[in-house]
Motif scaffolding. Structure first.
Motif, PDB file in Angstrom:
ATOM      1  N   ASP A  24       0.831  -1.213   0.000  1.00 30.44           N
ATOM      2  CA  ASP A  24       0.000   0.000   0.000  1.00 30.44           C
ATOM      3  C   ASP A  24       0.860   1.255   0.000  1.00 30.44           C
ATOM      4  O   ASP A  24       0.570   2.223  -0.719  1.00 30.44           O
ATOM      5  N   VAL A  25       1.912   1.264   0.809  1.00 30.82           N
ATOM      6  CA  VAL A  25       2.820   2.420   0.863  1.00 30.82           C
ATOM      7  C   VAL A  25       3.460   2.632  -0.506  1.00 30.82           C
ATOM      8  O   VAL A  25       3.509   3.757  -1.021  1.00 30.82           O
ATOM      9  N   LEU A  26       3.933   1.557  -1.113  1.00 30.85           N
ATOM     10  CA  LEU A  26       4.540   1.650  -2.438  1.00 30.85           C
ATOM     11  C   LEU A  26       3.546   2.191  -3.455  1.00 30.85           C
ATOM     12  O   LEU A  26       3.891   3.036  -4.283  1.00 30.85           O
ATOM     13  N   SER A  27       2.315   1.752  -3.381  1.00 32.94           N
ATOM     14  CA  SER A  27       1.284   2.236  -4.308  1.00 32.94           C
ATOM     15  C   SER A  27       1.071   3.739  -4.174  1.00 32.94           C
ATOM     16  O   SER A  27       0.961   4.449  -5.182  1.00 32.94           O
ATOM     17  N   VAL A  28       1.036   4.233  -2.937  1.00 34.40           N
ATOM     18  CA  VAL A  28       0.881   5.672  -2.718  1.00 34.40           C
ATOM     19  C   VAL A  28       2.091   6.417  -3.277  1.00 34.40           C
ATOM     20  O   VAL A  28       1.951   7.460  -3.928  1.00 34.40           O
ATOM     21  N   MET A  29       3.282   5.879  -3.047  1.00 36.57           N
ATOM     22  CA  MET A  29       4.496   6.541  -3.524  1.00 36.57           C
ATOM     23  C   MET A  29       4.536   6.577  -5.056  1.00 36.57           C
ATOM     24  O   MET A  29       4.923   7.590  -5.638  1.00 36.57           O
ATOM     25  N   VAL A  30       4.153   5.485  -5.688  1.00 39.00           N
ATOM     26  CA  VAL A  30       4.131   5.454  -7.156  1.00 39.00           C
ATOM     27  C   VAL A  30       3.148   6.492  -7.682  1.00 39.00           C
ATOM     28  O   VAL A  30       3.438   7.224  -8.630  1.00 39.00           O
ATOM     29  N   LYS A  31       1.996   6.585  -7.048  1.00 36.75           N
ATOM     30  CA  LYS A  31       0.966   7.538  -7.494  1.00 36.75           C
ATOM     31  C   LYS A  31       1.412   8.990  -7.324  1.00 36.75           C
ATOM     32  O   LYS A  31       1.083   9.836  -8.135  1.00 36.75           O
ATOM     33  N   HIS A  32       2.178   9.272  -6.280  1.00 39.43           N
ATOM     34  CA  HIS A  32       2.546  10.659  -5.963  1.00 39.43           C
ATOM     35  C   HIS A  32       3.975  11.025  -6.354  1.00 39.43           C
ATOM     36  O   HIS A  32       4.470  12.087  -5.972  1.00 39.43           O
ATOM     37  N   GLN A  33       4.651  10.183  -7.101  1.00 41.70           N
ATOM     38  CA  GLN A  33       6.035  10.480  -7.486  1.00 41.70           C
ATOM     39  C   GLN A  33       6.095  11.585  -8.536  1.00 41.70           C
ATOM     40  O   GLN A  33       5.186  11.767  -9.335  1.00 41.70           O
ATOM     41  N   ASP A  34       7.204  12.304  -8.509  1.00 44.69           N
ATOM     42  CA  ASP A  34       7.541  13.227  -9.594  1.00 44.69           C
ATOM     43  C   ASP A  34       8.263  12.415 -10.658  1.00 44.69           C
ATOM     44  O   ASP A  34       8.756  11.317 -10.396  1.00 44.69           O
ATOM     45  N   ALA A  35       8.363  12.960 -11.854  1.00 45.98           N
ATOM     46  CA  ALA A  35       9.138  12.296 -12.900  1.00 45.98           C
ATOM     47  C   ALA A  35      10.549  12.065 -12.379  1.00 45.98           C
ATOM     48  O   ALA A  35      11.163  12.964 -11.807  1.00 45.98           O
ATOM     49  N   GLY A  36      11.050  10.857 -12.509  1.00 48.27           N
ATOM     50  CA  GLY A  36      12.364  10.507 -11.982  1.00 48.27           C
ATOM     51  C   GLY A  36      12.306   9.803 -10.647  1.00 48.27           C
ATOM     52  O   GLY A  36      13.310   9.323 -10.148  1.00 48.27           O
ATOM     53  N   GLY A  37      11.127   9.729 -10.042  1.00 49.39           N
ATOM     54  CA  GLY A  37      10.938   8.930  -8.840  1.00 49.39           C
ATOM     55  C   GLY A  37      10.968   9.645  -7.516  1.00 49.39           C
ATOM     56  O   GLY A  37      10.740   9.011  -6.487  1.00 49.39           O
ATOM     57  N   ASN A  38      11.257  10.935  -7.469  1.00 49.73           N
ATOM     58  CA  ASN A  38      11.246  11.637  -6.179  1.00 49.73           C
ATOM     59  C   ASN A  38       9.821  11.678  -5.647  1.00 49.73           C
ATOM     60  O   ASN A  38       8.881  11.976  -6.373  1.00 49.73           O
ATOM     61  N   VAL A  39       9.703  11.381  -4.360  1.00 48.33           N
ATOM     62  CA  VAL A  39       8.396  11.385  -3.705  1.00 48.33           C
ATOM     63  C   VAL A  39       8.426  12.510  -2.689  1.00 48.33           C
ATOM     64  O   VAL A  39       9.144  12.432  -1.700  1.00 48.33           O
ATOM     65  N   GLY A  40       7.687  13.547  -2.933  1.00 45.66           N
ATOM     66  CA  GLY A  40       7.710  14.720  -2.065  1.00 45.66           C
ATOM     67  C   GLY A  40       6.792  14.584  -0.871  1.00 45.66           C
ATOM     68  O   GLY A  40       6.097  15.529  -0.514  1.00 45.66           O
ATOM     69  N   MET A  41       6.776  13.419  -0.254  1.00 48.84           N
ATOM     70  CA  MET A  41       5.907  13.179   0.897  1.00 48.84           C
ATOM     71  C   MET A  41       6.730  12.616   2.051  1.00 48.84           C
ATOM     72  O   MET A  41       7.681  11.876   1.830  1.00 48.84           O
ATOM     73  N   LYS A  42       6.322  12.968   3.250  1.00 48.06           N
ATOM     74  CA  LYS A  42       6.907  12.379   4.448  1.00 48.06           C
ATOM     75  C   LYS A  42       6.082  11.146   4.825  1.00 48.06           C
ATOM     76  O   LYS A  42       4.953  10.981   4.369  1.00 48.06           O
TER      77      LYS A  42
END
Length: 133
Positions: A24-42
């Protein structure tokens, strides 16, 4: 924005032996990633979406980091997260190729660690499957 990625990682999630919370965490990160994979979430922001609690969130994130799927930088409460470049999304095929070339020049993207067998696989010819004509 629709991003493209390099791998069929999601087709092999079962081999990574992730917990349901980690998936589930990975799914949220994939959905909210910027191009290149940076996830701007804590972690707390991801937990707000999932509602799993701090301890479960920390265990799930640690598992993703240990497997090499998620990269962590920074220290203390200031961790930054990114998806492994091998599974990150990119805006174009050109951007994907450029990043993979860069990663290869550095020795390749960080490895994704697939757990080994809990016990040895059977030896060939010692019981197991038989061919049928």
């Amino acid at each position: 924005m629709s991003l493209i990625n390099t791998t069929g990682l999601f087709g092999m999630l079962y081999q990574l032996q992730l917990t349901p919370t980690a998936i589930d965490v990975l799914s949220v990160m994939v959905k909210h990633q910027d191009a290149g994979g940076n996830v701007g979430m804590k972690q707390a922001e991801i937990d707000e979406i999932l509602g799993v609690g701090q301890a479960s969130m920390s265990r799930a994130m640690a598992l993703l980091v240990d497997r090499g799927i998620v990269l962590r930088s920074g220290g203390g409460r200031g961790h930054r997260y990114a998806l492994n470049p091998a599974i990150a999304g990119y805006e174009s095929q050109h951007d994907l190729q450029k990043e993979m070339d860069r990663q290869l020049a550095l020795g390749g993207p960080p490895p994704i660690m697939v757990p080994g067998y809990a016990k040895r696989p059977p030896k060939p010819g010692k019981g197991g499957l038989q061919s049928v004509a």
